[in-house]
Motif scaffolding. Sequence first.
Motif, PDB file in Angstrom:
ATOM      1  N   ASP A   1      14.424  15.634  -0.316  1.00 44.59           N
ATOM      2  CA  ASP A   1      15.405  15.963   0.711  1.00 44.59           C
ATOM      3  C   ASP A   1      15.933  17.379   0.482  1.00 44.59           C
ATOM      4  OD1 ASP A   1      15.175  13.447   1.845  1.00 44.59           O
ATOM      5  OD2 ASP A   1      16.852  12.626   0.683  1.00 44.59           O
ATOM      6  N   CYS A   2      16.400  18.012   1.541  1.00 47.52           N
ATOM      7  CA  CYS A   2      16.968  19.354   1.446  1.00 47.52           C
ATOM      8  C   CYS A   2      18.394  19.293   0.902  1.00 47.52           C
ATOM      9  CB  CYS A   2      16.996  20.015   2.823  1.00 47.52           C
ATOM     10  SG  CYS A   2      15.384  20.530   3.379  1.00 47.52           S
TER      11      CYS A   2
ATOM     12  N   ARG B   1      14.263  22.607  -1.188  1.00 44.88           N
ATOM     13  CA  ARG B   1      13.678  21.307  -1.517  1.00 44.88           C
ATOM     14  C   ARG B   1      12.529  21.523  -2.489  1.00 44.88           C
ATOM     15  NH1 ARG B   1      10.077  20.173   3.864  1.00 44.88           N
ATOM     16  NH2 ARG B   1       9.148  22.226   3.930  1.00 44.88           N
TER      17      ARG B   1
ATOM     18  N   CYS C   1      13.686  24.874   2.915  1.00 47.89           N
ATOM     19  CA  CYS C   1      13.559  23.708   3.795  1.00 47.89           C
ATOM     20  C   CYS C   1      12.765  24.102   5.033  1.00 47.89           C
ATOM     21  CB  CYS C   1      14.937  23.220   4.227  1.00 47.89           C
ATOM     22  SG  CYS C   1      15.908  22.544   2.876  1.00 47.89           S
TER      23      CYS C   1
ATOM     24  N   CYS D   1      14.281  23.079  11.329  1.00 52.17           N
ATOM     25  CA  CYS D   1      14.590  21.856  12.082  1.00 52.17           C
ATOM     26  C   CYS D   1      13.761  21.838  13.360  1.00 52.17           C
ATOM     27  CB  CYS D   1      16.078  21.810  12.429  1.00 52.17           C
ATOM     28  SG  CYS D   1      17.157  21.668  10.992  1.00 52.17           S
TER      29      CYS D   1
ATOM     30  N   ARG E   1      20.780  22.410  10.869  1.00 47.76           N
ATOM     31  CA  ARG E   1      21.116  21.969   9.521  1.00 47.76           C
ATOM     32  C   ARG E   1      22.466  22.609   9.152  1.00 47.76           C
ATOM     33  NH1 ARG E   1      16.516  23.143   7.376  1.00 47.76           N
ATOM     34  NH2 ARG E   1      15.689  21.052   7.329  1.00 47.76           N
TER      35      ARG E   1
ATOM     36  N   THR F   1      20.362  17.679   5.729  1.00 50.51           N
ATOM     37  CA  THR F   1      19.584  17.013   6.772  1.00 50.51           C
ATOM     38  C   THR F   1      19.768  17.677   8.133  1.00 50.51           C
ATOM     39  OG1 THR F   1      19.880  14.934   5.576  1.00 50.51           O
ATOM     40  CG2 THR F   1      19.219  14.773   7.878  1.00 50.51           C
ATOM     41  N   CYS F   2      18.676  17.742   8.902  1.00 55.86           N
ATOM     42  CA  CYS F   2      18.758  18.230  10.283  1.00 55.86           C
ATOM     43  C   CYS F   2      19.438  17.170  11.140  1.00 55.86           C
ATOM     44  CB  CYS F   2      17.359  18.510  10.840  1.00 55.86           C
ATOM     45  SG  CYS F   2      16.512  19.886  10.045  1.00 55.86           S
TER      46      CYS F   2
END
Length: 153
Positions: free
Chosen positions: A29-30, A35, A67, A70, A76, A81-82
């Motif tokens: 996950d970012c 990441r 990352c 998106c 983001r 998370t986007c």
Amino acid sequence: WSPPGSSDVSSCRPRQPCTEDDVELDYTDCHSNSRFLQKVWRHPVVCDTDSPEAAKLIGASSDSVACEPCQPNMHRPDGGTCVPKYVECAAGLHAVRELVVNHWSSWPANFSQELRALGGAPLEEEHGWHLDGEGGFAFSTVEASAEKKSDGS
């Protein structure tokens, strides 16, 4: 191991040694807009992951990478998370939500890796969508990978 839908122990199959075909690339996950690339076992896991040779196939995570961008209509905001962007509409109007997918370096939300026959039954365990590791395309481990090679792409 046994394939999904097995009815008794006669369906059990011996676990074969793991190969590169049992591994796929995935990202953590970012966090803070970065990441890690890692190798993970392709699901369903049908090979012997406890052997010393299998551990060599997975290895350690790589260095930190940026990352992925998106998808359209997402952003983001906190480096993680986007999430969907929200549009301010005039009173009495509402925005239409649309899912647009422009790249495939990870699985978009609401997508399944499962393939089903026309009648709705799941296909054999060796069929399914997998990321190709190059970030632009997903393929079935059987049909589409053969098509990809035969058309020269």
